[in-house]
Scaffold this active site. Structure first.
Site, PDB file in Angstrom:
ATOM      1  N   GLY A  15     -15.610 -12.207   9.711  1.00 33.10           N
ATOM      2  CA  GLY A  15     -16.243 -10.878   9.645  1.00 33.10           C
ATOM      3  C   GLY A  15     -17.216 -10.690  10.800  1.00 33.10           C
ATOM      4  NE  ARG A  76     -12.249 -13.015   7.229  1.00 29.91           N
ATOM      5  CZ  ARG A  76     -12.917 -11.870   7.004  1.00 29.91           C
ATOM      6  NH1 ARG A  76     -12.260 -10.729   6.924  1.00 29.91           N
ATOM      7  NH2 ARG A  76     -14.222 -11.883   6.866  1.00 29.91           N
ATOM      8  CG  ASP A 107     -19.689 -22.399   6.082  1.00 29.96           C
ATOM      9  OD1 ASP A 107     -20.228 -23.003   7.020  1.00 29.96           O
ATOM     10  OD2 ASP A 107     -20.159 -22.344   4.929  1.00 29.96           O
ATOM     11  CB  THR A 129     -21.775 -14.759   8.506  1.00 30.31           C
ATOM     12  OG1 THR A 129     -21.580 -14.119   7.228  1.00 30.31           O
ATOM     13  CG2 THR A 129     -22.631 -15.982   8.287  1.00 30.31           C
ATOM     14  CG  ASP A 131     -21.430 -13.024   3.892  1.00 34.07           C
ATOM     15  OD1 ASP A 131     -21.677 -11.810   3.901  1.00 34.07           O
ATOM     16  OD2 ASP A 131     -20.270 -13.484   3.856  1.00 34.07           O
ATOM     17  CG  ASP A 133     -22.106 -17.566   3.631  1.00 43.00           C
ATOM     18  OD1 ASP A 133     -22.226 -17.399   4.860  1.00 43.00           O
ATOM     19  OD2 ASP A 133     -21.031 -17.384   3.027  1.00 43.00           O
ATOM     20  NE  ARG A 175     -16.689 -15.236   2.869  1.00 45.27           N
ATOM     21  CZ  ARG A 175     -16.059 -15.696   3.943  1.00 45.27           C
ATOM     22  NH1 ARG A 175     -14.750 -15.543   4.050  1.00 45.27           N
ATOM     23  NH2 ARG A 175     -16.703 -16.285   4.910  1.00 45.27           N
TER      24      ARG A 175
HETATM   25  P1  ADP Z   1     -16.037 -16.821   8.405  1.00 45.88           P
HETATM   26  O1  ADP Z   1     -15.963 -17.527   9.700  1.00 45.88           O
HETATM   27  O2  ADP Z   1     -16.888 -15.585   8.464  1.00 45.88           O
HETATM   28  O3  ADP Z   1     -16.391 -17.742   7.245  1.00 45.88           O
HETATM   29  P2  ADP Z   1     -13.263 -16.773   7.474  1.00 45.88           P
HETATM   30  O4  ADP Z   1     -13.509 -17.690   6.314  1.00 45.88           O
HETATM   31  O5  ADP Z   1     -12.433 -15.570   7.234  1.00 45.88           O
HETATM   32  O6  ADP Z   1     -14.606 -16.210   8.122  1.00 45.88           O
HETATM   33  O7  ADP Z   1     -12.614 -17.666   8.627  1.00 45.88           O
HETATM   34  C1  ADP Z   1     -12.287 -17.101   9.871  1.00 45.88           C
HETATM   35  C2  ADP Z   1     -11.071 -17.771  10.437  1.00 45.88           C
HETATM   36  O8  ADP Z   1     -11.346 -19.156  10.675  1.00 45.88           O
HETATM   37  C3  ADP Z   1      -9.852 -17.791   9.524  1.00 45.88           C
HETATM   38  O9  ADP Z   1      -9.127 -16.586   9.569  1.00 45.88           O
HETATM   39  C4  ADP Z   1      -9.037 -18.928  10.133  1.00 45.88           C
HETATM   40  O10 ADP Z   1      -8.385 -18.523  11.313  1.00 45.88           O
HETATM   41  C5  ADP Z   1     -10.149 -19.908  10.515  1.00 45.88           C
HETATM   42  N1  ADP Z   1     -10.323 -20.907   9.451  1.00 45.88           N
HETATM   43  C6  ADP Z   1     -10.962 -20.746   8.274  1.00 45.88           C
HETATM   44  N2  ADP Z   1     -10.910 -21.873   7.535  1.00 45.88           N
HETATM   45  C7  ADP Z   1     -10.200 -22.766   8.258  1.00 45.88           C
HETATM   46  C8  ADP Z   1      -9.790 -24.123   8.037  1.00 45.88           C
HETATM   47  N3  ADP Z   1     -10.103 -24.784   6.923  1.00 45.88           N
HETATM   48  N4  ADP Z   1      -9.061 -24.732   9.018  1.00 45.88           N
HETATM   49  C9  ADP Z   1      -8.749 -24.079  10.156  1.00 45.88           C
HETATM   50  N5  ADP Z   1      -9.116 -22.802  10.423  1.00 45.88           N
HETATM   51  C10 ADP Z   1      -9.828 -22.150   9.492  1.00 45.88           C
HETATM   52  O1  F6P Z   2     -18.348 -12.508   5.600  1.00 43.72           O
HETATM   53  C1  F6P Z   2     -18.785 -11.221   5.852  1.00 43.72           C
HETATM   54  C2  F6P Z   2     -18.178 -10.246   4.870  1.00 43.72           C
HETATM   55  O2  F6P Z   2     -18.643  -8.948   5.143  1.00 43.72           O
HETATM   56  C3  F6P Z   2     -18.429 -10.594   3.397  1.00 43.72           C
HETATM   57  O3  F6P Z   2     -19.695 -10.181   2.971  1.00 43.72           O
HETATM   58  C4  F6P Z   2     -17.289  -9.872   2.728  1.00 43.72           C
HETATM   59  O4  F6P Z   2     -16.905 -10.506   1.532  1.00 43.72           O
HETATM   60  C5  F6P Z   2     -16.173  -9.994   3.724  1.00 43.72           C
HETATM   61  O5  F6P Z   2     -16.765 -10.236   4.989  1.00 43.72           O
HETATM   62  C6  F6P Z   2     -15.322  -8.750   3.795  1.00 43.72           C
HETATM   63  O6  F6P Z   2     -14.271  -8.970   4.665  1.00 43.72           O
HETATM   64  P1  F6P Z   2     -13.272  -7.833   5.178  1.00 43.72           P
HETATM   65  O7  F6P Z   2     -13.911  -7.178   6.345  1.00 43.72           O
HETATM   66  O8  F6P Z   2     -12.053  -8.581   5.547  1.00 43.72           O
HETATM   67  O9  F6P Z   2     -13.088  -6.865   4.065  1.00 43.72           O
END
Ligand code: ADP
Ligand code: F6P
Length: 324
Positions: A15, A76, A107, A129, A131, A133, A175
């Site tokens: 995000g 993503r 994360d 982020t 969040d 978090d 989230r």
């Molecule tokens: P954020 O970085 O905000 O936590 P996401 O959880 O959506 O957002 O993760 C972003 C991107 O990071 C995912 O779409 C994926 O490409 C990559 N990613 C997330 N988790 C993993 C993982 N366990 N191993 C490899 N790539 C990951």
């Molecule tokens: O991680 C940031 C965030 O805005 C969260 O607060 C929320 O759950 C998520 O991303 C929403 O994602 P998307 O933009 O894919 O709807």
């Protein structure tokens, strides 16, 4: 052999968050100061796999610090969970001479960076982020802007809710984390705050609280609900039926992620981006930049991803005391 890093890549992933542009700018300009070249990678890991690169120079970053979103776009990328895809991404980095990679995100994005580090790419994560978090860091880029945006929106809902003597359930993002909800709950003077970390799903307690407040002459009841709990609309219907108090649900949604970053997010983005480059410049990698006890620090990426974060108990306790 000269092992000094000469070319780095930078991407934003997951995000978006206000202040990500300040972080990219921090990376680019600190890299230039350290004699490095920077390749901007568009659309996070998706763009890395599609080789969507652009050389960034000092002028590429002009007029970006005050802009919301991310000029590198974000995405993503599900396939990035696969080992073969991670190997392919590492090969692409090598092909383009990327010796170090700064990943700005949450994360999930750091888990992707850790996977790349296992394929020999030198990575540094920067916490971006809304969040808040990320366990290793007291601050994440974007939170301050988002929480202020949400607070202002909730003030507006409060005005109309007061006029109609209603109950309002206002859902904020986050989230599975309750930081945005907790901070808004305190800043907006909410009667109840529903947090994923503490909610016991006992809706009767909320209903009793509303009825009790009405008896005591309170005309307004604001409930901040965290996205991790959700279901605000159905909750509003049930609460109205049980209390007889007109109840409306408002889901603030993605407006919380937009807008010009606050001073805090511009400064945090700049500092963390520059810090990431300084780590790479001195040959320190596979780290996550963090803000801890008022200082910018860094942690091993594996250690950072294994840390746990809990809502500050004192804030939760005070938030409850404030709603009497
Ligand atoms: P954020 O970085 O905000 O936590 P996401 O959880 O959506 O957002 O993760 C972003 C991107 O990071 C995912 O779409 C994926 O490409 C990559 N990613 C997330 N988790 C993993 C993982 N366990 N191993 C490899 N790539 C990951
Ligand atoms: O991680 C940031 C965030 O805005 C969260 O607060 C929320 O759950 C998520 O991303 C929403 O994602 P998307 O933009 O894919 O709807």
């Amino acid at each position: 052999m000269d092992t000094k890093i000469k070319t780095i890549g930078v991407l934003t992933s997951g995000g978006d968050a206000p202040g990500m542009n300040a972080a990219i700018r921090g990376v680019v300009r600190a890299a230039i100061s350290n004699g490095m070249q920077v390749k901007g990678i568009y659309q996070g890991y998706k763009g890395l796999l599609n080789e969507e690169f652009e050389d960034l120079d000092a002028r590429s970053m002009s007029d970006t610090i005050s802009k919301g979103g991310t000029i590198l776009y974000t995405a993503r990328c599900k396939e990035f969970h696969e080992l073969e895809v991670q190997k392919q991404a590492a090969e692409i980095c090598r092909k383009h001479g990327i010796q170090g990679l700064v990943v700005i995100g949450g994360d999930g994005s750091f888990a992707g960076a850790r996977a790349l580090s296992k394929q020999g790419i030198h990575v540094v994560g920067v916490p971006g982020t809304i969040d808040l978090d990320i366990a290793c860091s007291d601050y994440t880029i974007g939170f301050d802007t988002a929480v202020n945006t949400a607070m202002e929106a909730i003030d507006k809902v409060r005005d109309t809710s007061t006029s109609h003597e209603r109950c309002s359930i206002i859902e904020v993002m986050g989230r599975n984390a309750g930081y945005l909800a907790l901070w808004c709950g305190i800043a907006n003077g909410a009667e109840d705050i529903i947090l994923p970390e503490t909610y016991d799903y006992d809706e009767q307690k909320l209903i009793d609280h509303i009825i009790d407040n009405r008896r005591r002459g309170k005309k307004l009841h604001i409930i901040i609900n965290a996205e991790g709990i959700g279901h605000s609309a159905s909750m509003a219907r049930r609460i109205e039926a049980a209390t007889g108090v007109e109840t409306r649900a408002t889901i603030l949604g993605h407006m919380q992620r937009g807008g010009s970053p606050t001073c805090r997010d511009r400064v945090a983005g700049t500092m963390m981006g520059a810090y990431a480059v300084e780590l790479l410049a001195k040959g320190t990698y596979n780290r996550v930049v963090a803000y801890k006890h008022g200082d910018y620090v860094d942690y091993d990426i594996e250690e950072a991803l294994n840390m746990q974060k809990e809502l500050p108990e004192f804030m939760v306790r005070v938030s409850k005391a404030m709603s009497v």
